[in-house]
Design an enzyme around this catalytic site. Structure first.
Site, mmCIF file in Angstrom:
data_model
loop_
_atom_site.group_PDB
_atom_site.id
_atom_site.type_symbol
_atom_site.label_atom_id
_atom_site.label_comp_id
_atom_site.label_asym_id
_atom_site.label_seq_id
_atom_site.Cartn_x
_atom_site.Cartn_y
_atom_site.Cartn_z
ATOM 1 C CD GLU A 266 18.326 -13.682 -1.205
ATOM 2 O OE1 GLU A 266 17.178 -13.374 -0.920
ATOM 3 O OE2 GLU A 266 18.826 -13.171 -2.474
ATOM 4 C CG HIS A 287 33.012 -41.120 -1.619
ATOM 5 N ND1 HIS A 287 33.925 -42.100 -1.396
ATOM 6 C CD2 HIS A 287 31.812 -41.512 -0.667
ATOM 7 C CE1 HIS A 287 33.035 -43.153 -0.602
ATOM 8 N NE2 HIS A 287 32.095 -42.677 -0.640
ATOM 9 C CE LYS A 387 18.270 -8.564 -8.360
ATOM 10 N NZ LYS A 387 17.077 -8.254 -7.571
HETATM 11 O O1 PA5 Z 1 14.290 -13.486 -1.318
HETATM 12 C C1 PA5 Z 1 14.172 -12.800 -2.267
HETATM 13 O O2 PA5 Z 1 13.669 -11.871 -2.033
HETATM 14 C C2 PA5 Z 1 14.779 -12.478 -3.343
HETATM 15 O O3 PA5 Z 1 15.540 -14.026 -3.459
HETATM 16 C C3 PA5 Z 1 14.050 -12.772 -4.572
HETATM 17 O O4 PA5 Z 1 13.010 -13.622 -4.454
HETATM 18 C C4 PA5 Z 1 14.623 -12.875 -5.908
HETATM 19 O O5 PA5 Z 1 15.420 -11.905 -6.198
HETATM 20 C C5 PA5 Z 1 13.643 -12.695 -6.996
HETATM 21 O O6 PA5 Z 1 13.044 -11.364 -6.919
HETATM 22 P P1 PA5 Z 1 11.519 -11.194 -7.808
HETATM 23 O O7 PA5 Z 1 10.401 -12.178 -7.180
HETATM 24 O O8 PA5 Z 1 11.198 -9.656 -7.252
HETATM 25 O O9 PA5 Z 1 11.852 -11.510 -9.105
#
Ligand code: PA5
Length: 397
Positions: A266, A287, A387
């Site tokens: 990310e 394996h 999303k």
């Molecule tokens: O690293 C990030 O920002 C994302 O992976 C969020 O943590 C994830 O989408 C969950 O978001 P939230 O805490 O708003 O529910």
């Protein structure tokens, strides 16, 4: 103790001019990092905040047999990874912590609700945005069950919310009902939130937080190693080695590698850049993926985790842990011979302190590495695309 070897089985893949050029950008990257807003995770954890976590934990222990943590992505992976690495394999810790909210599987949900009917539990719902679909659905379904089991004042004492200070539906609910709540500060994003109550609260039930936090703080000492690792990763990318395989020889490090995948995926994976993070647990995956890594498409480099000390299990004239580490050394050498560069990170043992320190090291590395790729380490615009597609297709009230 943590040792880094980004040299022995990497050096021959390194172009010296590119290396010197990337190393000379250190001050520029450090200054971009220190000017970035989303680096709240580099500040020390407040003693008051920690005491509050322990106070709320003690209240939960008085009336509950189990804590249900609801969250996903950065609101889940950190604490789950740490909990897994430090839990015994069998007969886990005395206090049960269930992590929910990472799936829309109705089989899982049905069985979870059935299980929760029979135990006294508290919920800790964690979402910085307060809008994440999986978290919201899981929370609402569990709240329905709570209405069958508990009266209003019991529900009030059994829901703990971790979210933004001001924004989002969860904060609105806290303001309306008066649930106990923790804050994820504005300047800390999900995957960098290991130093916040989003992870420290669930961990407080079974883990020695003091040692873990000490490790996180001492992680700052590894800033130069983190920069060096970022340089090596960038050089791998420039050499066509665009896939990084994190390799662990302890099964309980599986979720740590999942945390790494999210952190790097990310942070870096934007604008056509970044090394795609994957992971292997050895010897299991020797394996399966082992064949590809040895002889397949040469797009891979690896980062091995070696643990020096573990439980003593004698086997013939040796012991099992030494055998595991000899296999590690041999595989690393074999892969290197097969044109796969290998980094090595060695820790003396898997404990709270080392894990905290290593996590801080990797958070710095992910940030530096993203900056070397000229992308913003702290956003994730690509996640919004799916999303929106889901929102368009799913018509819920
Ligand atoms: O690293 C990030 O920002 C994302 O992976 C969020 O943590 C994830 O989408 C969950 O978001 P939230 O805490 O708003 O529910």
């Amino acid at each position: 103790m943590i040792k880094f070897d980004f040299n022995t089985m990497v050096d021959s893949f390194i172009d010296k001019d590119n290396f010197n050029n990337l190393m000379s950008r250190k001050d520029e990257v450090y200054s971009k990092f220190s000017e970035a807003y989303m680096t709240g995770w580099t500040k020390p954890i407040e003693v008051d905040e920690l005491n509050e976590i322990l106070r709320v934990r003690d209240e939960v222990l008085e009336h509950s047999e189990c804590l249900v943590v609801i969250g996903i992505g950065g609101s889940f992976l950190g604490s789950y990874a740490v909990e897994k690495m430090l839990s015994p394999y069998f007969n886990n810790y005395n206090f049960e912590v269930i992590y929910a909210g990472t799936t829309l599987s109705s089989k899982y949900m049905d069985e979870l609700l059935e299980y929760l009917r029979g135990v006294d539990f508290t919920v800790n719902v964690i979402s910085k945005s307060g809008t994440t679909m999986e978290t919201k659905i899981t929370y609402e379904l569990i709240k329905e069950l709570m209405k069958e089991k508990y009266n209003d004042s019991e529900i009030k004492e059994r829901i703990i919310v971790t979210t933004d200070k001001e924004k989002g539906l969860l904060r609105e609910e806290v303001n309306e009902v008066g649930y106990e709540s923790f804050i994820i500060e504005d300047d800390i994003g999900g995957r960098y939130s290991i130093v916040t109550p989003a992870h420290l609260f669930p961990l407080a039930f079974n883990i020695d937080l003091d040692k873990f936090i000490e490790g996180i703080h001492d992680g700052k000492d590894l800033i130069n190693e983190a920069y060096m690792y970022s340089v090596v990763r960038r050089m791998m990318f420039d050499n066509g080695k665009v896939v990084e395989n994190f390799v662990a020889y302890e099964q309980n490090m599986y979720y740590f590698t999942e945390w790494l995948k999210q952190l790097f995926g990310e942070s870096e994976g934007k604008e056509g850049m970044g090394c795609f993070p994957v992971s292997s647990i050895h010897t299991r995956d020797l394996h399966s993926l082992g064949q590809f890594i040895q002889e397949g498409n040469k797009i891979i480099f690896e980062t091995f985790f070696k643990v020096e000390k573990s439980n003593l299990v004698n086997y013939k004239n040796s012991d099992l842990h030494s055998i595991n580490n000899i296999v590690l050394d041999s595989v690393e050498a074999a892969h290197f011979k097969g044109n796969v560069p290998c980094n090595l990170i060695t820790i003396d043992e898997v404990n709270e302190y080392n894990i905290g320190k290593l996590m801080y090291f990797f958070m710095m590395s992910a940030a530096f590495s993203s900056l070397l790729f000229e992308v913003d380490p702290f956003n994730q615009p690509g996640v919004e695309v799916y999303k929106q597609e889901v929102r368009d297709n799913l018509k819920l009230d």
